[in-house]
Design an enzyme around this catalytic site. Structure first.
Site, PDB file in Angstrom:
ATOM      1  N   HIS A  70       2.185   6.455  16.638  1.00 55.12           N
ATOM      2  CA  HIS A  70       1.511   6.767  15.382  1.00 55.12           C
ATOM      3  C   HIS A  70       0.054   7.136  15.611  1.00 55.12           C
ATOM      4  O   HIS A  70      -0.378   8.208  15.235  1.00 55.12           O
ATOM      5  CB  HIS A  70       1.652   5.600  14.396  1.00 55.12           C
ATOM      6  CG  HIS A  70       1.193   5.940  13.014  1.00 55.12           C
ATOM      7  ND1 HIS A  70       0.541   5.054  12.217  1.00 55.12           N
ATOM      8  CD2 HIS A  70       1.283   7.069  12.294  1.00 55.12           C
ATOM      9  CE1 HIS A  70       0.261   5.605  11.051  1.00 55.12           C
ATOM     10  NE2 HIS A  70       0.694   6.840  11.073  1.00 55.12           N
ATOM     11  N   VAL A  76      -0.187   1.104  14.725  1.00 53.73           N
ATOM     12  CA  VAL A  76       0.042   0.634  13.362  1.00 53.73           C
ATOM     13  C   VAL A  76       1.340   1.277  12.867  1.00 53.73           C
ATOM     14  O   VAL A  76       1.666   2.398  13.246  1.00 53.73           O
ATOM     15  CB  VAL A  76      -1.155   0.979  12.433  1.00 53.73           C
ATOM     16  CG1 VAL A  76      -1.371   2.475  12.316  1.00 53.73           C
ATOM     17  CG2 VAL A  76      -1.030   0.326  11.084  1.00 53.73           C
ATOM     18  N   GLY A  79       2.695   3.879   7.052  1.00 52.60           N
ATOM     19  CA  GLY A  79       2.991   3.382   5.710  1.00 52.60           C
ATOM     20  C   GLY A  79       4.228   4.008   5.107  1.00 52.60           C
ATOM     21  O   GLY A  79       4.980   3.359   4.376  1.00 52.60           O
ATOM     22  N   CYS A  80       4.481   5.271   5.449  1.00 53.32           N
ATOM     23  CA  CYS A  80       5.652   5.952   4.891  1.00 53.32           C
ATOM     24  C   CYS A  80       6.951   5.301   5.348  1.00 53.32           C
ATOM     25  O   CYS A  80       7.964   5.380   4.647  1.00 53.32           O
ATOM     26  CB  CYS A  80       5.623   7.432   5.225  1.00 53.32           C
ATOM     27  SG  CYS A  80       5.630   7.786   6.991  1.00 53.32           S
ATOM     28  N   ASP A  84       9.875   4.179   2.974  1.00 52.65           N
ATOM     29  CA  ASP A  84      11.244   4.619   3.206  1.00 52.65           C
ATOM     30  C   ASP A  84      12.205   3.435   3.196  1.00 52.65           C
ATOM     31  O   ASP A  84      13.321   3.547   2.694  1.00 52.65           O
ATOM     32  CB  ASP A  84      11.351   5.387   4.524  1.00 52.65           C
ATOM     33  CG  ASP A  84      12.635   6.179   4.599  1.00 52.65           C
ATOM     34  OD1 ASP A  84      12.807   7.115   3.791  1.00 52.65           O
ATOM     35  OD2 ASP A  84      13.489   5.850   5.441  1.00 52.65           O
TER      36      ASP A  84
END
Length: 167
Positions: A70, A76, A79-80, A84
């Site tokens: 990432h 980290v 966030g998606c 999901d």
């Protein structure tokens, strides 16, 4: 009718392979895109609106695939991927309720107030069904929270997943 109220990892993989809800119906994605390790509770009358609730967990280890790619030297979870997971759970809920068709995410609102780092141990997804539509299309609508080690880091409203028939 009494439905199963929790699901192990192996049962989630059976769902991903189409062995749970039948041909052409709701499936979960296979790993690595399957974003939880177990469903600890699923009810058709729980949650804030009394229309259903799903609670699932994901064990976090530093070697999970997304940490390495990432951000270089700043691992980290995207966030998606947490969002999901919520869509995946909503589609699973619709299949578990007996609705037919393949799950497709259709939006919602989300606020990110934290992150999942490799030092975390457990992500909990807590989905509260607010509305079920079964007319020209089948759609679930839910509000949800994502917690990391017990601390709320995302809050979602009006998440929508439909079940599509055909190609």
């Amino acid at each position: 009718m009494t439905r199963q109220s929790s699901f192990s990892y192996d049962e989630l993989i059976d769902c991903a392979k189409g062995r749970m809800f039948g041909d052409g119906n709701a499936k979960l994605p296979l790993p690595p895109m399957l974003m939880f390790d177990r469903i600890t509770s699923i009810t058709e009358d729980g949650g804030d609106a009394g229309k259903g609730r799903v609670v699932a967990e994901q064990d976090i280890t530093p070697d999970l695939w997304f940490f390495a790619c990432h951000f270089d030297n700043d691992p980290v979870m995207p966030g998606c991927l947490g969002e999901d997971a919520l869509w995946q759970l909503l589609g699973f809920f619709l299949g578990w309720k007996g609705y037919k068709g393949r799950g497709r995410a259709r939006g919602g609102e989300i606020k990110f107030n934290g992150s999942v780092f490799p030092s975390a141990k457990l992500v909990t997804y807590d989905l509260h069904i607010t509305r079920l539509v079964d007319q020209r299309l089948t759609m679930g609508i839910a509000d949800a929270s994502v917690l990391v080690d017990g601390q709320k880091i995302y809050q979602a409203r009006n998440l929508r997943t439909i079940l599509a028939t055909g190609s």
